[in-house]
Design a protein around this motif. Structure first.
Motif, mmCIF file in Angstrom:
data_model
loop_
_atom_site.group_PDB
_atom_site.id
_atom_site.type_symbol
_atom_site.label_atom_id
_atom_site.label_comp_id
_atom_site.label_asym_id
_atom_site.label_seq_id
_atom_site.Cartn_x
_atom_site.Cartn_y
_atom_site.Cartn_z
ATOM 1 N N LEU A 268 0.843 -1.204 0.000
ATOM 2 C CA LEU A 268 0.000 0.000 0.000
ATOM 3 C C LEU A 268 0.875 1.249 0.000
ATOM 4 O O LEU A 268 0.549 2.253 -0.651
ATOM 5 C CB LEU A 268 -0.935 0.004 1.214
ATOM 6 C CG LEU A 268 -1.986 -1.119 1.242
ATOM 7 C CD1 LEU A 268 -2.814 -1.021 2.525
ATOM 8 C CD2 LEU A 268 -2.890 -1.082 0.018
ATOM 9 N N GLY A 269 2.007 1.178 0.707
ATOM 10 C CA GLY A 269 2.947 2.300 0.733
ATOM 11 C C GLY A 269 3.432 2.623 -0.676
ATOM 12 O O GLY A 269 3.529 3.795 -1.063
ATOM 13 N N ALA A 270 3.710 1.572 -1.463
ATOM 14 C CA ALA A 270 4.167 1.777 -2.846
ATOM 15 C C ALA A 270 3.048 2.399 -3.681
ATOM 16 O O ALA A 270 3.287 3.284 -4.508
ATOM 17 C CB ALA A 270 4.629 0.452 -3.448
ATOM 18 N N THR A 295 -10.048 -1.944 4.380
ATOM 19 C CA THR A 295 -10.138 -0.938 5.436
ATOM 20 C C THR A 295 -8.770 -0.299 5.700
ATOM 21 O O THR A 295 -8.660 0.923 5.843
ATOM 22 C CB THR A 295 -10.677 -1.591 6.735
ATOM 23 O OG1 THR A 295 -11.902 -2.248 6.399
ATOM 24 C CG2 THR A 295 -10.939 -0.569 7.807
ATOM 25 N N VAL A 296 -7.729 -1.124 5.727
ATOM 26 C CA VAL A 296 -6.375 -0.587 5.929
ATOM 27 C C VAL A 296 -6.008 0.358 4.781
ATOM 28 O O VAL A 296 -5.439 1.432 5.003
ATOM 29 C CB VAL A 296 -5.345 -1.748 6.039
ATOM 30 C CG1 VAL A 296 -3.925 -1.185 6.167
ATOM 31 C CG2 VAL A 296 -5.668 -2.650 7.217
ATOM 32 N N ALA A 297 -6.366 -0.027 3.558
ATOM 33 C CA ALA A 297 -6.038 0.798 2.391
ATOM 34 C C ALA A 297 -6.774 2.133 2.437
ATOM 35 O O ALA A 297 -6.225 3.167 2.051
ATOM 36 C CB ALA A 297 -6.378 0.041 1.104
ATOM 37 N N VAL A 298 -8.018 2.116 2.909
ATOM 38 C CA VAL A 298 -8.777 3.368 3.038
ATOM 39 C C VAL A 298 -8.087 4.280 4.045
ATOM 40 O O VAL A 298 -7.865 5.468 3.783
ATOM 41 C CB VAL A 298 -10.236 3.087 3.487
ATOM 42 C CG1 VAL A 298 -10.975 4.405 3.764
ATOM 43 C CG2 VAL A 298 -10.982 2.285 2.425
ATOM 44 N N GLU A 299 -7.705 3.690 5.186
ATOM 45 C CA GLU A 299 -7.062 4.494 6.229
ATOM 46 C C GLU A 299 -5.698 5.019 5.770
ATOM 47 O O GLU A 299 -5.272 6.103 6.164
ATOM 48 C CB GLU A 299 -6.937 3.679 7.520
ATOM 49 C CG GLU A 299 -8.277 3.600 8.242
ATOM 50 C CD GLU A 299 -8.340 2.515 9.300
ATOM 51 O OE1 GLU A 299 -7.289 1.894 9.594
ATOM 52 O OE2 GLU A 299 -9.448 2.280 9.812
ATOM 53 N N CYS A 302 -5.208 5.496 0.184
ATOM 54 C CA CYS A 302 -5.077 5.049 -1.212
ATOM 55 C C CYS A 302 -6.241 5.537 -2.077
ATOM 56 O O CYS A 302 -7.297 5.877 -1.565
ATOM 57 C CB CYS A 302 -5.066 3.516 -1.276
ATOM 58 S SG CYS A 302 -3.581 2.798 -0.570
ATOM 59 N N VAL A 303 -6.017 5.519 -3.400
ATOM 60 C CA VAL A 303 -7.118 5.674 -4.349
ATOM 61 C C VAL A 303 -7.479 4.289 -4.876
ATOM 62 O O VAL A 303 -6.679 3.350 -4.793
ATOM 63 C CB VAL A 303 -6.802 6.634 -5.517
ATOM 64 C CG1 VAL A 303 -6.681 8.060 -5.014
ATOM 65 C CG2 VAL A 303 -5.557 6.204 -6.272
ATOM 66 N N PHE A 304 -8.695 4.174 -5.443
ATOM 67 C CA PHE A 304 -9.241 2.864 -5.810
ATOM 68 C C PHE A 304 -9.901 2.891 -7.182
ATOM 69 O O PHE A 304 -10.234 3.967 -7.693
ATOM 70 C CB PHE A 304 -10.314 2.442 -4.787
ATOM 71 C CG PHE A 304 -9.798 2.374 -3.373
ATOM 72 C CD1 PHE A 304 -9.237 1.204 -2.892
ATOM 73 C CD2 PHE A 304 -9.849 3.491 -2.539
ATOM 74 C CE1 PHE A 304 -8.746 1.141 -1.587
ATOM 75 C CE2 PHE A 304 -9.354 3.435 -1.245
ATOM 76 C CZ PHE A 304 -8.804 2.258 -0.768
ATOM 77 N N THR A 305 -10.103 1.698 -7.738
ATOM 78 C CA THR A 305 -11.084 1.517 -8.806
ATOM 79 C C THR A 305 -12.084 0.507 -8.271
ATOM 80 O O THR A 305 -11.738 -0.299 -7.413
ATOM 81 C CB THR A 305 -10.475 0.923 -10.096
ATOM 82 O OG1 THR A 305 -9.949 -0.378 -9.789
ATOM 83 C CG2 THR A 305 -9.385 1.781 -10.669
ATOM 84 N N GLU A 324 -20.918 -2.417 -2.640
ATOM 85 C CA GLU A 324 -21.361 -2.809 -1.308
ATOM 86 C C GLU A 324 -20.182 -2.896 -0.350
ATOM 87 O O GLU A 324 -20.218 -2.394 0.771
ATOM 88 C CB GLU A 324 -22.050 -4.169 -1.390
ATOM 89 C CG GLU A 324 -23.492 -4.120 -0.985
ATOM 90 C CD GLU A 324 -24.183 -5.459 -1.107
ATOM 91 O OE1 GLU A 324 -24.083 -6.085 -2.198
ATOM 92 O OE2 GLU A 324 -24.802 -5.873 -0.116
ATOM 93 N N ARG A 325 -19.106 -3.540 -0.827
ATOM 94 C CA ARG A 325 -17.917 -3.701 0.026
ATOM 95 C C ARG A 325 -17.256 -2.352 0.268
ATOM 96 O O ARG A 325 -16.818 -2.049 1.370
ATOM 97 C CB ARG A 325 -16.938 -4.671 -0.625
ATOM 98 C CG ARG A 325 -17.540 -6.020 -0.870
ATOM 99 C CD ARG A 325 -16.638 -6.867 -1.715
ATOM 100 N NE ARG A 325 -15.428 -7.225 -0.997
ATOM 101 C CZ ARG A 325 -15.370 -8.134 -0.046
ATOM 102 N NH1 ARG A 325 -16.457 -8.779 0.306
ATOM 103 N NH2 ARG A 325 -14.240 -8.412 0.548
ATOM 104 N N ALA A 326 -17.175 -1.542 -0.781
ATOM 105 C CA ALA A 326 -16.534 -0.232 -0.644
ATOM 106 C C ALA A 326 -17.296 0.611 0.372
ATOM 107 O O ALA A 326 -16.695 1.295 1.210
ATOM 108 C CB ALA A 326 -16.483 0.468 -1.999
ATOM 109 N N ALA A 327 -18.628 0.550 0.316
ATOM 110 C CA ALA A 327 -19.438 1.334 1.258
ATOM 111 C C ALA A 327 -19.218 0.829 2.685
ATOM 112 O O ALA A 327 -19.044 1.620 3.610
ATOM 113 C CB ALA A 327 -20.913 1.253 0.870
ATOM 114 N N LEU A 328 -19.182 -0.488 2.845
ATOM 115 C CA LEU A 328 -18.967 -1.069 4.180
ATOM 116 C C LEU A 328 -17.628 -0.620 4.765
ATOM 117 O O LEU A 328 -17.493 -0.428 5.969
ATOM 118 C CB LEU A 328 -18.970 -2.603 4.097
ATOM 119 C CG LEU A 328 -20.333 -3.270 4.059
ATOM 120 C CD1 LEU A 328 -20.186 -4.763 3.783
ATOM 121 C CD2 LEU A 328 -21.055 -3.045 5.391
ATOM 122 N N CYS A 329 -16.628 -0.472 3.908
ATOM 123 C CA CYS A 329 -15.282 -0.128 4.375
ATOM 124 C C CYS A 329 -15.032 1.380 4.338
ATOM 125 O O CYS A 329 -13.909 1.829 4.579
ATOM 126 C CB CYS A 329 -14.235 -0.871 3.554
ATOM 127 S SG CYS A 329 -14.382 -2.662 3.720
#
Ligand SMILES: [Zn+2]
Ligand SMILES: [Zn+2]
Length: 353
Positions: A268-270, A295-299, A302-305, A324-329
């Motif tokens: 995630l750091g990279a 959840t770790v990536a959100v914190e 990071c950016v996502f697709t 659904e998963r993105a909203a949960l996290c």
């Protein structure tokens, strides 16, 4: 007499719903080939064949599809279609629905040029019907021979083909060029640099040696993420989960696979350091990354697709699962790059290379 329905639209809708339910593409093919045949047959001939009971004599039309066409022309919703729409999914929770509404496209889509089941144009029309503004065509790279990965020459031909298709597609929808490039064992990318540089979006994924130890896998992923051509890290853990559809429960369980071992913080750091997106893969048999990692990536910031990794038109509708998963996290819409208009997305990918 009731007004006849459009039998081609009904057959296509059946195919779409079966694909969305994760039925194997070959089982759906009967409906897509019947639709193609019926579309080519003059209405008079269709009517005469219904009368004589000889629809199934047309090549590509079988007993089941002939019954659908007959019902449809009689102005009735085909029984087969009614059964499928009766089992359509429940509504998305509000936060997930808001994300879904914000998505403008999909960054991971396959066609029959590699291991998908449908031509690019069919995928594009289905995506336009769903209201997408774009998708990125991401067929596989050469090393993935089981998936008919595209050689450099075939990819060049695909680029010409896509340029022509884009001229003919409905206004407001475009195909962006791309690839799902294999991340090789040394972290290199499995395609010529010159081609990777030409593509709009590059998704990089690990498809081999998934059980390597954590140090090796971490080095491999971090090297690939640092490569300026890579824009999106595809299905990061490579896990497979038991999804509905395709065979019985025991068969599905046998196809599961645990996530790869790697140092999440370093990976995630990279992604953060190089401004690369983490893919939220919506396939029901992947759902990758798992929620705890997401959840770790959100914190981490990071950016996502949110992608479907669709291999058939109906699978383009799987975005709901990722949302659904993105909203949960707690993924904010602004940090999902495919909520951006195509121009902004392209500016972002161009900033990498
Ligand atoms: Zn993949
Ligand atoms: Zn894929």
């Amino acid at each position: 007499m009731p007004t006849p329905r459009d039998p081609v639209a009904d057959l296509r809708r059946i195919a779409f719903l079966l694909e969305r339910a994760n039925e194997a593409t070959y089982r759906v093919r009967a409906f897509r080939s019947a639709a193609a045949t019926v579309a080519k047959t003059p209405p008079d001939e269709l009517a005469a064949r219904v009368e004589a009971g000889t629809l199934a004599k047309l090549s590509g039309v079988g007993e089941v599809t002939a019954r659908c066409v007959t019902e449809s022309l009689a102005g009735e919703e085909p029984v087969y279609l009614r059964r499928l729409t009766g089992t359509e999914g429940t509504d998305l929770p509000a936060a997930a629905a808001a994300l879904r509404a914000a998505l403008r496209g999909d960054c991971h889509v396959h066609s029959d040029w590699s291991d998908g089941g449908s031509p690019i144009e069919e995928m594009a029309l289905a995506a336009a019907d769903l209201g997408h503004e774009y998708f990125v065509l991401t067929d596989h790279s050469p090393r993935l021979t089981v998936a008919r990965g595209l050689t450099a020459d075939r990819l060049r031909r695909q680029l010409d083909h896509v340029a022509r298709l884009n001229e003919a597609l409905p206004d407001g929808f475009r195909i962006l060029t791309g690839i799902e490039v294999d991340i090789l064992e040394d972290g290199g990318l499995d395609q010529e640099d010159e081609l990777l540089a030409r593509l709009d979006v590059v998704v990089g994924s690990v498809h081999s040696r998934l059980r390597d130890d954590s140090a090796r896998m971490t080095r491999r992923m971090v090297t690939a993420i640092a490569n300026p051509h890579l824009d999106v890290l595809g299905h990061m853990t490579g896990r497979k989960v038991a999804a509905a559809g395709e065979g019985d429960a025991a068969h599905r369980k046998a196809r599961t696979r645990p996530p790869s071992d790697f140092d999440l913080e370093k990976v995630l750091g990279a992604c953060l350091e190089h401004g690369k997106a983490v893919e939220i893969n919506s396939r029901p048999d992947r759902l990758d990354p798992p929620k705890r990692m997401l959840t770790v990536a959100v914190e981490a910031g990071c950016v996502f697709t949110i992608d479907t990794d669709a291999h058939a038109p109906g699978q383009l509708d799987w975005l709901d699962f990722g949302c659904e998963r993105a909203a949960l996290c707690g993924v904010p819409a602004e940090r999902i790059v495919n909520t951006w208009p195509a121009e902004r997305l392209l500016k972002w990918t161009a900033s990498h290379a």
